[in-house]
Design a protein around this motif. Structure first.
Motif, PDB file in Angstrom:
ATOM      1  N   ASN A 120      33.230  29.088  27.527  1.00 56.77           N
ATOM      2  CA  ASN A 120      33.367  30.347  28.263  1.00 56.77           C
ATOM      3  C   ASN A 120      34.831  30.662  28.568  1.00 56.77           C
ATOM      4  N   VAL A 121      35.114  31.967  28.650  1.00 56.34           N
ATOM      5  CA  VAL A 121      36.456  32.425  28.998  1.00 56.34           C
ATOM      6  C   VAL A 121      36.365  33.280  30.261  1.00 56.34           C
ATOM      7  N   PHE A 122      37.522  33.511  30.871  1.00 50.27           N
ATOM      8  CA  PHE A 122      37.588  34.285  32.104  1.00 50.27           C
ATOM      9  C   PHE A 122      38.422  35.530  31.850  1.00 50.27           C
ATOM     10  N   VAL A 123      37.828  36.670  32.160  1.00 47.46           N
ATOM     11  CA  VAL A 123      38.428  37.961  31.847  1.00 47.46           C
ATOM     12  C   VAL A 123      38.755  38.657  33.152  1.00 47.46           C
ATOM     13  N   SER A 124      40.012  38.982  33.370  1.00 46.60           N
ATOM     14  CA  SER A 124      40.393  39.621  34.627  1.00 46.60           C
ATOM     15  C   SER A 124      40.142  41.118  34.558  1.00 46.60           C
ATOM     16  N   PHE A 127      42.188  43.826  32.650  1.00 45.63           N
ATOM     17  CA  PHE A 127      43.045  43.095  31.728  1.00 45.63           C
ATOM     18  C   PHE A 127      44.528  43.207  32.073  1.00 45.63           C
ATOM     19  N   ASN A 128      44.866  43.557  33.293  1.00 45.71           N
ATOM     20  CA  ASN A 128      46.293  43.655  33.597  1.00 45.71           C
ATOM     21  C   ASN A 128      46.675  42.996  34.930  1.00 45.71           C
ATOM     22  N   GLN A 129      45.746  42.354  35.587  1.00 44.94           N
ATOM     23  CA  GLN A 129      46.063  41.575  36.778  1.00 44.94           C
ATOM     24  C   GLN A 129      45.894  40.118  36.393  1.00 44.94           C
ATOM     25  N   ALA A 130      46.993  39.397  36.251  1.00 43.15           N
ATOM     26  CA  ALA A 130      46.900  38.131  35.545  1.00 43.15           C
ATOM     27  C   ALA A 130      47.254  36.899  36.347  1.00 43.15           C
ATOM     28  N   ASP A 131      47.968  37.056  37.425  1.00 40.39           N
ATOM     29  CA  ASP A 131      48.434  35.862  38.118  1.00 40.39           C
ATOM     30  C   ASP A 131      47.376  35.369  39.105  1.00 40.39           C
ATOM     31  N   PHE A 132      46.217  35.026  38.616  1.00 42.40           N
ATOM     32  CA  PHE A 132      45.208  34.452  39.483  1.00 42.40           C
ATOM     33  C   PHE A 132      44.962  33.009  39.062  1.00 42.40           C
ATOM     34  N   ASP A 133      44.531  32.194  40.004  1.00 43.12           N
ATOM     35  CA  ASP A 133      44.371  30.774  39.723  1.00 43.12           C
ATOM     36  C   ASP A 133      43.063  30.252  40.287  1.00 43.12           C
ATOM     37  N   SER A 140      37.773  37.432  38.327  1.00 38.84           N
ATOM     38  CA  SER A 140      37.565  37.427  36.876  1.00 38.84           C
ATOM     39  C   SER A 140      36.083  37.368  36.556  1.00 38.84           C
ATOM     40  N   ASN A 141      35.740  37.915  35.388  1.00 39.94           N
ATOM     41  CA  ASN A 141      34.382  37.822  34.865  1.00 39.94           C
ATOM     42  C   ASN A 141      34.325  36.682  33.848  1.00 39.94           C
ATOM     43  N   GLU A 142      33.324  35.842  33.968  1.00 43.47           N
ATOM     44  CA  GLU A 142      33.163  34.727  33.044  1.00 43.47           C
ATOM     45  C   GLU A 142      32.284  35.172  31.880  1.00 43.47           C
ATOM     46  N   ARG A 143      32.747  34.929  30.665  1.00 42.15           N
ATOM     47  CA  ARG A 143      32.047  35.429  29.485  1.00 42.15           C
ATOM     48  C   ARG A 143      31.832  34.332  28.446  1.00 42.15           C
TER      49      ARG A 143
END
Length: 466
Positions: A120-124, A127-133, A140-143
């Protein structure tokens, strides 16, 4: 890389394209680059095969930092976006990077296939807010990973459907101006309805009754939400997000004014022709098929399951087949968004997806029937009582959280687990989770006997990747 013949090897080298090496002393996945402009125009025969082979090698390559993998100061965003601070780790499951190779996730039952929950990947959002941890769904949405078999045919269907819908809009405007009256026109293509468009004599268009597609009437057939227009756009996005390989056509000087947007010391990390080779390989992946070696008893039960599938309404969205007029695939395509080269902006290529459509039937009009079990339309598939598919908190490209594009079911017998998060282990669980527009079909399924439900599941499990 495995070449099909000495002629293929000679052609590859004569065109100055990439060569891959098993050199023990060089840790690059690529020893030489595919030159931009290579393999131009109409491709066929051995020339096309070599280009596809190059795409397969790129798809399976495990890119290293020596190739430019990594995005030290770039985010996973579709629109080139700088990080506020350097990434604390090169690889992470949150905003990526999260894979060395495309084949790391697209792997089951074979290369180009799907991935299980561990992939699975995590999609913010946006697609332009990226500095999350964090994996908190507020960020993020998990896909889960979809398979790519038949993807070229899907894109061709989407292009033809887009052309039909936009032609209806143009015709409605022309007729409204000519008659001086409001014109209401049904938006339908290949038997799939997308609502109604209302054109006014003054040129205004009322889009309030359009459904299942963006208001520009472009069918975007890829990703769970139906938000990616083409294999080219998908490949550029994924190369940056998952591998930190920035495509020149989006992250290079033409768009950003920089050759090394991510600041890792490597200019123009993946070129126009390399993206095109990846597209060519994916576009030629064959259409999934059907198990046909069943004994008489099982064949009878599968036929009953297929009948029930249509009877209870599943086939109203999961349409068994849609017709396609042409197998000619143009790259770049006609309706890509900015940040992906478009016709005339780079090197144009064309080839026929004959192998991808091998053995597919034709209708009485001579059109090839693509057995996707889908409709390339978005639907609301959750409600207050049945919300298994309504578990995302973030909208993507302005598509509501509980709205998803109909998942194509071809290949579903080979690609467990199920659901956009990959957290449903059985097809029964996935059907039971359908709410919203699919609620009536889901309820009808549950009203049938256990044996009849098993027949329907058995039918779905015959839809396999060859």
């Amino acid at each position: 890389m495995k070449f099909t013949s000495a002629l293929a090897l000679s052609l590859l080298l004569s065109l100055g394209s990439a060569a891959w090496s098993a050199d023990l002393f060089d840790e690059r996945a690529r020893i030489e680059r595919v030159e931009d402009g290579a393999f131009a125009g109409t491709l066929s025969g051995q020339k096309l095969q070599v280009f596809r082979d190059m795409g397969e090698t790129l798809f399976t390559a495990r890119f290293t930092s020596a190739d430019g993998a990594g995005r030290r100061m770039a985010t996973q965003a579709i629109v080139p976006t700088k990080r506020k601070r350097e990434a604390p780790a090169a690889f992470q499951r949150l905003a990526g990077m999260d894979a060395n190779s495309c084949a790391s996730c697209h792997r089951d039952p074979k290369i180009g296939g799907a991935g299980d929950f561990s992939a699975n990947v995590f999609v913010s959002e946006g697609f332009n807010q990226a500095d999350f941890d964090t994996t908190d769904p507020q960020f993020s949405n998990e896909r889960n990973t979809n398979h790519l078999f038949g993807a070229g045919l899907i894109e061709l269907l989407a292009r033809e459907m887009t052309a039909d819908l936009q032609a209806i809009r143009r015709a409605a405007l022309v007729e409204a101006r000519r008659t001086g009256r409001t014109m209401r026109k049904s938006l339908a293509t290949k038997g799939v309805g997308f609502g109604t468009i209302i054109a006014e004599p003054d040129g205004m268009v009322d889009l309030s009754e359009v459904e299942g597609v963006d208001t520009d009437l472009v069918i975007r057939p890829f990703a769970h939400k139906g938000v990616m227009t083409s294999l080219r756009q998908f490949s550029i996005n994924a190369a940056n997000h998952h591998h930190g390989m920035q495509a020149t056509e989006r992250f290079g000087a033409r768009w950003t004014g920089e050759a090394d947007f991510d600041g890792d010391g490597f200019d123009d990390e993946i070129g126009e022709a390399e993206i095109a080779a990846l597209v060519a390989w994916q576009a030629h992946l064959p259409a999934p098929g059907r198990l046909d070696d069943l004994d008489a008893g099982n064949a009878e039960r599968v036929a009953n399951g297929e009948r029930l599938f249509g009877e209870i309404g599943c086939a109203s969205c999961h349409r068994p087949a849609l017709p396609i007029d042409s197998l000619t695939f143009a790259d770049p395509g006609p309706v890509d968004a900015a940040g992906t080269i478009r016709p005339g902006e780079g090197t144009d290529r064309r080839y026929d997806l004959i192998e991808a459509a091998m053995d597919l039937p034709r209708n009485d009009k001579g059109q090839i029937m693509v057995p996707l079990y889908g409709d390339l339309k978005r639907h609301r598939i959750a409600d207050r009582q049945v919300d298994g598919f309504g578990n995302e908190l973030l909208a993507q490209r302005f598509v509501d959280r509980d709205v998803f594009q109909t998942t194509e079911l071809w290949g579903v017998g080979s690609t467990a687990p199920y659901g956009h998060r990959g957290d449903m282990t059985t097809l029964h669980e996935a059907i039971e989770a359908h709410g919203g527009d699919a609620r009536a079909s889901r309820d009808a399924y549950l009203e049938h006997s256990e044996k009849e439900r098993a027949d329907l599941i058995g039918f779905l499990r015959t839809l396999v990747i060859p």
